[in-house]
Design a protein around this motif. Structure first.
Motif, PDB file in Angstrom:
ATOM      1  N   ILE A 199       0.975  -0.913   0.009  1.00  0.00           N
ATOM      2  CA  ILE A 199       0.020   0.115   0.182  1.00  0.00           C
ATOM      3  C   ILE A 199       0.719   1.189  -0.003  1.00  0.00           C
ATOM      4  O   ILE A 199       1.808   1.474   0.798  1.00  0.00           O
ATOM      5  CB  ILE A 199      -0.954   0.065   1.279  1.00  0.00           C
ATOM      6  CG1 ILE A 199      -1.846  -1.279   1.367  1.00  0.00           C
ATOM      7  CG2 ILE A 199      -1.728   1.471   1.327  1.00  0.00           C
ATOM      8  CD1 ILE A 199      -2.867  -1.210   2.297  1.00  0.00           C
ATOM      9  N   ILE A 200       0.730   1.967  -0.923  1.00  0.00           N
ATOM     10  CA  ILE A 200       1.616   3.394  -1.244  1.00  0.00           C
ATOM     11  C   ILE A 200       0.482   4.391  -1.042  1.00  0.00           C
ATOM     12  O   ILE A 200      -0.401   4.612  -1.705  1.00  0.00           O
ATOM     13  CB  ILE A 200       2.465   3.328  -2.558  1.00  0.00           C
ATOM     14  CG1 ILE A 200       3.073   2.066  -2.816  1.00  0.00           C
ATOM     15  CG2 ILE A 200       3.027   4.730  -2.883  1.00  0.00           C
ATOM     16  CD1 ILE A 200       3.776   2.013  -3.942  1.00  0.00           C
ATOM     17  N   THR A 201       1.162   5.288  -0.314  1.00  0.00           N
ATOM     18  CA  THR A 201       0.364   6.781  -0.277  1.00  0.00           C
ATOM     19  C   THR A 201       0.605   7.613  -1.175  1.00  0.00           C
ATOM     20  O   THR A 201       1.648   7.567  -1.716  1.00  0.00           O
ATOM     21  CB  THR A 201       0.375   7.271   1.151  1.00  0.00           C
ATOM     22  OG1 THR A 201       1.902   7.650   1.370  1.00  0.00           O
ATOM     23  CG2 THR A 201      -0.073   6.539   2.438  1.00  0.00           C
ATOM     24  N   GLY A 202      -0.403   8.521  -1.467  1.00  0.00           N
ATOM     25  CA  GLY A 202      -0.049   9.531  -2.697  1.00  0.00           C
ATOM     26  C   GLY A 202       0.815  10.255  -2.318  1.00  0.00           C
ATOM     27  O   GLY A 202       1.781  11.018  -3.013  1.00  0.00           O
ATOM     28  N   GLY A 203       0.872  10.709  -0.947  1.00  0.00           N
ATOM     29  CA  GLY A 203       2.194  11.578  -0.614  1.00  0.00           C
ATOM     30  C   GLY A 203       3.680  11.092  -0.929  1.00  0.00           C
ATOM     31  O   GLY A 203       4.491  11.895  -1.088  1.00  0.00           O
ATOM     32  N   SER A 204       3.716   9.863  -0.398  1.00  0.00           N
ATOM     33  CA  SER A 204       5.063   9.169  -0.801  1.00  0.00           C
ATOM     34  C   SER A 204       5.333   9.393  -2.501  1.00  0.00           C
ATOM     35  O   SER A 204       6.473   9.293  -2.733  1.00  0.00           O
ATOM     36  CB  SER A 204       5.039   7.955  -0.128  1.00  0.00           C
ATOM     37  OG  SER A 204       4.233   6.820  -0.848  1.00  0.00           O
ATOM     38  N   ALA A 205       4.319   9.022  -3.290  1.00  0.00           N
ATOM     39  CA  ALA A 205       4.297   8.765  -4.597  1.00  0.00           C
ATOM     40  C   ALA A 205       4.756  10.097  -5.252  1.00  0.00           C
ATOM     41  O   ALA A 205       5.146  10.291  -6.455  1.00  0.00           O
ATOM     42  CB  ALA A 205       3.353   8.165  -5.413  1.00  0.00           C
ATOM     43  N   PHE A 206       4.094  11.234  -4.442  1.00  0.00           N
ATOM     44  CA  PHE A 206       4.231  12.483  -5.189  1.00  0.00           C
ATOM     45  C   PHE A 206       4.488  13.633  -4.104  1.00  0.00           C
ATOM     46  O   PHE A 206       3.795  14.318  -3.900  1.00  0.00           O
ATOM     47  CB  PHE A 206       2.696  13.004  -5.810  1.00  0.00           C
ATOM     48  CG  PHE A 206       2.430  14.153  -6.869  1.00  0.00           C
ATOM     49  CD1 PHE A 206       3.075  13.828  -8.114  1.00  0.00           C
ATOM     50  CD2 PHE A 206       2.172  15.272  -6.343  1.00  0.00           C
ATOM     51  CE1 PHE A 206       3.117  14.759  -9.069  1.00  0.00           C
ATOM     52  CE2 PHE A 206       2.043  16.453  -7.205  1.00  0.00           C
ATOM     53  CZ  PHE A 206       2.382  16.211  -8.759  1.00  0.00           C
ATOM     54  N   ASN A 207       5.724  13.447  -3.798  1.00  0.00           N
ATOM     55  CA  ASN A 207       6.209  14.373  -2.715  1.00  0.00           C
ATOM     56  C   ASN A 207       6.716  15.795  -3.332  1.00  0.00           C
ATOM     57  O   ASN A 207       7.411  16.554  -2.487  1.00  0.00           O
ATOM     58  CB  ASN A 207       7.307  13.656  -1.870  1.00  0.00           C
ATOM     59  CG  ASN A 207       8.558  13.196  -2.919  1.00  0.00           C
ATOM     60  OD1 ASN A 207       8.681  13.551  -3.968  1.00  0.00           O
ATOM     61  ND2 ASN A 207       9.378  12.630  -1.954  1.00  0.00           N
TER      62      ASN A 207
END
Length: 536
Positions: A199-207
């Protein structure tokens, strides 16, 4: 009859629809400052709030200034690919290339994409496409407005976010100066299930996000201004009493404001044909009920959201009348449900508007209403067409005793099960010509219902109306203390509503209590008003 209308589907157009200035609804100075600073940011808001209309207006504004090449692209079509990166990125790139051509007239980009871009590895294809577009003009940097980003799922969404991030350092001459991600949710609320189960959060994928801008509802003044555009265009007047009702019903939610306007001025055929007739308060209330019963797409979408665990955790407590119990929920969950437009948190957490307060219980009990055993007309007194509330509530009391556990178990929202079951029971009745208004006594563990029943079928709500207040309480302290508190609250609500009858229903859900202890009916008097008290 032609002319402008209230818009209920798709972006609003100034030549077709009553419209507030889209750029006045966003902080244009802030947005232009972020673009000037070469920042990437998020614009988010609930569905049908005006996001796309605002993005299209922003694109036109930037292109008219001539300093940027701005394109709007909707990539929702890539959702069908789910986690298939090859199919998903291909669909997104195709939509973006086509949209850039439509937005800026740069056909050469689409020709390049079909000739060379489609052969590039999908894991780098979007980066290459945006790089090529940015390098096509050495003087005017590119700005991309990307809509429906959070419609994508799984590895497709992860790849899209990471490919945009990969080109960030090359802006503005070799990558867009600004990319705006637009959707229902903020990127921080993206919870993306990758193909390998991670599970990847959007914040980490689009920092690289610099800001999150939320498009808000109309203000009370804006709501009125929009409706008065109809008066200016047609001469048709609105009863002054409508304005306070419209505000409480919608709290400025743009789709609701437009949908109610459409119901009043277009779906009401008499008012549509004769603009000299004013829109009265009673016609407005009839339009509101038609809208609620229509289960329009916007309202129907609420059902899907209510199934989400994070939404359930918040809404279930509010339905049970327990605002004080919301404070221990994660703040991210509260913010998420607020971002979806389902609640507002100032001055206290509550369902965001009166129509949603009507729709949510109906949606949660829609199938239940039609499964409840019921004969028509037994509850209507033949001599005066009044609802026999004692007979009706006694019947529900017996039904509740025999079936409560089995029926409540069917509800996803079991915490509010007793209240929802009674509301389903009553809704089935009033669907024959009456209506129910709901208020949740937050922090006081109560639900207030106002039941209105026309006594003259020919006149409907324009004639005499029976008004009955029912207050529903879950017993959390002693029975007598609950009744004492409930009587005062019921009497106050009945006075506020101008109701002739009032009933207090106390649900005792404490374990180990027999039905003989829980079931009772008596009449109490407070301030000269007789109130029926029902134990269940």
């Amino acid at each position: 009859m032609t002319g402008k209308q209230f818009n209920t589907a798709g972006p609003s157009r100034a030549d077709l629809h009553y419209l507030l200035d889209p750029l006045a609804r966003i902080d244009l100075e802030e947005v232009l400052g972020l673009i000037e600073a070469q920042r990437y940011f998020v614009l988010h808001a609930p569905r049908q709030t005006g996001k796309t209309t605002a993005l299209l207006a922003l694109m036109q504004h930037l292109n008219a200034q001539g300093r940027h090449r701005c394109a709007y692209a909707n990539i929702e079509g890539a959702q069908a690919a789910r986690g298939d990166v090859r199919a998903g990125i291909s669909a997104a790139c195709h939509a973006i290339a086509r949209s850039i051509e439509d937005s800026t007239g740069e056909r050469a980009l689409y020709e390049w994409y079909r000739r060379e871009g489609e052969a590039i590895d999908p894991r780098d294809r979007l980066t290459a496409l945006l790089r090529h577009w940015s390098q096509m003009d050495g003087k005017r940097p590119a700005v991309l407005l990307l809509d429906e980003v959070d419609a994508l799922v799984g590895d497709t969404l992860i790849s899209l976010l990471r490919q945009i991030r990969a080109g960030y350092a090359q802006r503005p001459m070799a990558f867009p100066q600004t990319v705006v991600l637009c959707g229902v949710r903020d990127v921080r609320d993206y919870r993306i299930h990758s193909g390998d189960g991670e599970i990847i959060t959007g914040g980490s994928a689009f920092n690289i996000k610099a800001a999150s801008i939320r498009l808000g509802n109309f203000s009370e003044e804006e709501t009125r201004t929009l409706w008065l555009q109809h008066t200016e265009a047609t001469g048709q007047r609105f009863d002054e009493a409508i304005w306070s009702e419209l505000w409480e019903d919608t709290r400025g939610q743009p789709w609701l404001v437009n949908a109610l306007g459409h119901e009043c001025t277009w779906q009401d055929k008499e008012l549509r044909k004769n603009r000299a007739l004013p829109v009265t308060l009673e016609r407005y209330k009839a339009a509101r009920e038609r809208l609620i019963q229509s289960r329009a797409t916007h309202l129907d979408q609420l059902t899907d959201k209510l199934r989400e665990p994070r939404v359930h955790a918040v809404i279930s407590r509010l339905l049970a009348g327990g605002d004080e119990a919301v404070h221990d929920l994660p703040s991210d969950d509260l913010q998420y449900v607020e971002d979806l437009g389902l609640i507002r948190r100032i001055p206290s957490a509550e369902i965001s508007n009166r129509i949603y307060r009507e729709v949510i219980p109906r949606e949660l009990t829609f199938s239940t209403q039609y499964m409840l055993p019921q004969q028509q007309a037994w509850y209507v007194r033949p001599q005066d067409r009044r609802l026999d509330m004692d007979k009706l509530l006694a019947a529900f009391q017996q039904f509740f005793r025999e079936n409560a556990d089995a029926w409540i178990e069917r509800f996803q929202y079991k915490e509010a099960g007793p209240q929802l079951l009674l509301q389903a029971f009553l809704q089935r009745i009033v669907n024959g010509g009456g209506r129910i208004s709901r208020e949740y006594g937050l922090g006081r563990r109560r639900t207030d219902l106002l039941l209105e029943w026309p006594l003259d079928e020919a006149q409907g709500f324009l004639g005499p109306v029976q008004r009955v207040v029912l207050e529903l309480k879950i017993l959390h302290k002693s029975l007598e203390a609950t009744i004492e508190e409930g009587l005062a609250q019921t009497a106050a609500y009945a006075d506020q509503c101008g109701a002739q009858e009032a009933h207090l229903i106390v649900f005792d859900r404490r374990p180990g209590r027999s039905w003989e202890e829980k079931i009772f009916h008596r009449t109490e008097t407070i301030g000269g008003r007789a109130i029926g008290v029902w134990g269940m």
